[in-house]
Write a protein that holds these residues in place. Structure first.
Motif, short mmCIF file in Angstrom:
data_model
loop_
_atom_site.label_atom_id
_atom_site.label_comp_id
_atom_site.label_asym_id
_atom_site.label_seq_id
_atom_site.Cartn_x
_atom_site.Cartn_y
_atom_site.Cartn_z
N UNK A 101 -3.21 -5.67 14.61
CA UNK A 101 -2.57 -6.10 15.86
C UNK A 101 -2.78 -5.09 17.00
N UNK A 102 -2.75 -3.77 16.68
CA UNK A 102 -2.96 -2.78 17.74
C UNK A 102 -4.41 -2.78 18.24
N UNK A 103 -5.37 -3.13 17.37
CA UNK A 103 -6.76 -3.28 17.83
C UNK A 103 -6.81 -4.24 19.02
N UNK A 104 -5.97 -5.27 18.94
CA UNK A 104 -6.04 -6.35 19.93
C UNK A 104 -5.08 -6.13 21.09
N UNK A 105 -3.80 -5.96 20.76
CA UNK A 105 -2.78 -6.06 21.80
C UNK A 105 -2.85 -4.94 22.82
N UNK A 106 -3.27 -3.73 22.40
CA UNK A 106 -3.24 -2.60 23.35
C UNK A 106 -4.19 -2.89 24.52
N UNK A 142 -2.85 3.65 16.36
CA UNK A 142 -2.39 4.39 17.54
C UNK A 142 -3.57 4.80 18.44
N UNK A 143 -4.70 5.10 17.83
CA UNK A 143 -5.90 5.46 18.61
C UNK A 143 -6.20 4.40 19.67
N UNK A 144 -5.92 3.14 19.33
CA UNK A 144 -6.23 2.06 20.26
C UNK A 144 -5.26 2.05 21.44
N UNK A 145 -4.03 2.48 21.18
CA UNK A 145 -3.06 2.59 22.28
C UNK A 145 -3.50 3.75 23.19
N UNK A 146 -3.95 4.84 22.57
CA UNK A 146 -4.40 6.00 23.35
C UNK A 146 -5.59 5.60 24.23
N UNK A 171 0.85 -1.21 0.00
CA UNK A 171 0.00 0.00 0.00
C UNK A 171 0.88 1.25 0.00
N UNK A 172 0.33 2.36 -0.49
CA UNK A 172 1.15 3.57 -0.62
C UNK A 172 1.47 4.12 0.77
N UNK A 173 2.60 4.83 0.85
CA UNK A 173 3.13 5.26 2.14
C UNK A 173 2.11 6.09 2.93
N UNK A 174 1.42 7.02 2.26
CA UNK A 174 0.47 7.88 2.99
C UNK A 174 -0.65 7.03 3.59
N UNK A 175 -1.07 6.00 2.87
CA UNK A 175 -2.12 5.11 3.37
C UNK A 175 -1.59 4.30 4.56
N UNK A 176 -0.33 3.88 4.47
CA UNK A 176 0.29 3.14 5.57
C UNK A 176 0.41 4.02 6.81
N UNK A 177 0.71 5.30 6.61
CA UNK A 177 0.76 6.24 7.75
C UNK A 177 -0.63 6.33 8.37
N UNK A 178 -1.66 6.38 7.53
CA UNK A 178 -3.04 6.41 8.03
C UNK A 178 -3.35 5.18 8.87
N UNK A 179 -2.88 4.03 8.41
CA UNK A 179 -3.09 2.78 9.16
C UNK A 179 -2.44 2.87 10.55
N UNK A 180 -1.21 3.36 10.60
CA UNK A 180 -0.51 3.46 11.89
C UNK A 180 -1.29 4.41 12.81
N UNK A 181 -1.76 5.51 12.24
CA UNK A 181 -2.46 6.52 13.04
C UNK A 181 -3.76 5.95 13.62
#
Ligand code: NAD
Length: 499
Positions: free
Chosen positions: A156-161, A106-110, A93-103
């Motif tokens: 993975x962040x949906x779950x592990x956090x 991250x909401x789940x960690x927050x 996937x394109x980098x900007x989309x991958x950044x969106x995925x990380x972001x």
């Protein structure tokens, strides 16, 4: 060749199976690494290590757990680019989309940073004379997550956090197609101060998953992937007495009413259908056009497609990358060919676009396709394509469109496009789908709600992340207590009454 292995007890650990699987760069078609597949022994090692870590971790104070989540949040944010680059390199996937995925991950960690508040129990004073009741939430023990290729960081962040913040120890089995991001998450968790053994990664395939499903010390399994695998994981895991949540595939419909703004609906349909090459479980795959909106809408969508820039995900201009594998690309292309012979109109045929430039040659690229007059009974309608193919189904009325959507076996996401608030409200009331967008084509809930489809898109009753995630990863204990005066003690064989 770069070797990718497990992460067990806070360190990389080599697979003992001797089985290795190639990890491709989908943009070049070249093998860039090999991932070691877990043996049953590797699974047993990971479960034993996670089991040993559980006692201390569940005793760690809520404020200390929260502090680690805050530190992890900071590290994930600081390494957004590194995580996104790994995703682009292995998923495509394109980098900007991958950044969106990380972001979005991250909401789940927050959310999990608020664990002291989220684990509050209840207290009832004086339920009977001198008797109080309180409830507490406790972790389950060793829990596992099995994740799909299309979101190697976010899912993975949906779950592990939540799982870890609740006091469980966690074993992640990522997709073998893009396994590296899981290891970076492990490193960042360790840097954040997470004790060794609380988070572990076993790489692998069905052997690893079955090992986790059958292991008596794994208390719960969270799964996200395709429907056939979700169904089998749910039945095997629950037959073994585990708590299981298994999210499956999708066929998301976007209902466009005659009063909708055509340009707005066309922009939304193109973004939601072709973003991430259609490899999103919340991608729009069917536009349901009601009445006279169909012709202008199909024209508006078709006119936008030649402008989309398809190319390697690490090139700044690219808006859409390749598909995950050559086999998957060929399978997706097969639906476009089949649709024409089954009575649909192929308005735009992605197979006609050639990717022979030096940067794309050899990659798993496929152009975008638009199919019109698609209907149930055609493979392009009945099956999840999971690629850059948008179908348009034409209906005469709202009721006909609603019936079509409700008859579909999947029920992950859906959207309505209209200027009519009453129609939108009726749709939200009527539709048998778990996540609904009103003029929002990809209605992925924020992390303080929960994510889950209906019907064949989810097996089990627990939605993922948010409040439902806290429920899933904890069990409730209810304590009834009194501090009586011994002088009042008496024998009473009757069933305890509250009055
Ligand atoms: P997949 O079902 O092939 O694989 C998912 C995971 O299960 C991987 O880790 C894989 O190694 C493992 N696996 C595969 N076959 C298995 C088997 N027979 N037994 C045990 N484990 C097995 O899915 P995928 O191709 O990685 O991902 C795409 C699918 O995931 C699509 O169907 C998509 O709709 C779905 N998905 C759903 C959601 C959701 O939230 N509902 C989110 C993302 C993706």
């Amino acid at each position: 060749m770069r070797q990718i292995d497990h992460w067990i007890g806070g360190a990389e650990v080599a697979s003992t199976s001797g089985r290795r699987t190639p990890v491709f760069n989908p943009a070049t078609g070249l093998i860039q690494a090999e991932v070691g597949m877990a043996s049953n022994e590797d699974v047993d090692t990971a479960v034993a290590v996670a089991g040993d870590a559980f006692g201390d971790w569940r005793s760690t104070s809520l404020s200390a757990r929260s502090e680690i989540m805050f530190a992890f949040r900071h590290l994930v944010e600081a390494h957004t680019d590194d995580l996104a680059s790994l995703v682009t390199a292995e998923h495509g996937k394109v980098h900007s989309d991958a950044v969106g995925e990380v972001t979005r991950g991250l909401e789940n960690v927050e959310f999990a940073c608020g664990i002291p508040n989220l684990l509050k129990g209840g207290f009832s004073e004086q339920v009977s004379t001198g008797i109080d009741v309180h409830s507490i939430r406790q972790p389950l023990g060793v829990v596992a997550g099995v994740t799909p290729f299309n979101f190697p960081v976010m899912v993975p962040l949906w779950m592990l956090a939540n799982a870890i913040a609740c006091g469980n120890t966690f074993i992640l089995k990522p997709s073998e197609k893009d396994p590296s991001a899981a290891l970076l998450l492990g490193e960042l968790l360790a840097k954040a101060g997470l004790p060794a053994g609380v988070f572990n990664v076993v790489q692998g395939d069905k052997v690893a998953v079955d090992g986790l499903l059958d292991h008596p010390d794994v208390r719960a399994v969270s799964f996200v992937g395709s429907t056939p695998v979700a169904r089998s994981i749910y039945s095997r895991g629950t037959a073994n007495g585990k708590r299981v949540q298994a999210l499956g595939g999708a066929k998301n419909h976007m209902l466009v009413l005659p009063d909708a703004d055509v340009d707005l609906a066309a922009d939304a349909a193109v973004s939601a259908a072709y973003g991430s090459a259609g490899e999103r479980c919340m991608a729009v795959s069917v536009v349901v056009a009601v009445g006279a909106v169909a012709d202008p809408l199909v024209d508006a969508i078709a006119s936008r497609l030649p402008k989309l820039i398809i190319g390697p995900g690490n090139e700044a201009d690219s808006e859409m990358g390749p598909l995950i594998t050559a086999e998957h690309r060929d399978r997706v292309a097969g639906y476009v060919g089949g649709a024409g012979s089954q009575g649909a109109t192929v308005v735009v045929d992605g197979r006609e676009q050639h990717f022979d430039s030096p940067t794309c040659e050899g990659g798993f690229f496929l152009g975008v396709s638009l199919l019109d007059h698609v209907a149930p009974g055609m493979a392009a309608y009945d099956e999840e394509i999971f690629g850059p193919v948008l179908s348009v189904a034409r209906v005469d009325t709202y009721d006909e469109g609603l019936r079509l959507i409700n008859a579909n076996p999947y029920g992950n996401g859906t959207a309505i496009f209209t200027r009519d608030g009453g129609a939108a409200r009726q749709f939200q009331f009527d539709v048998e789908v778990g996540m609904v967008g009103v003029n929002v084509p990809v209605p992925v809930p924020v992390a303080y709600y929960s994510f889950g489809g209906w019907k064949e898109s989810l097996f089990g009753d627990a939605h993922m992340y948010g409040p439902a995630g806290i429920d899933f990863y904890t069990r409730t204990k209810v304590v009834t207590s009194r501090w009586p005066d011994p002088a009042t003690s008496a024998i009473d064989l009757g069933f305890p009454r509250t009055r």
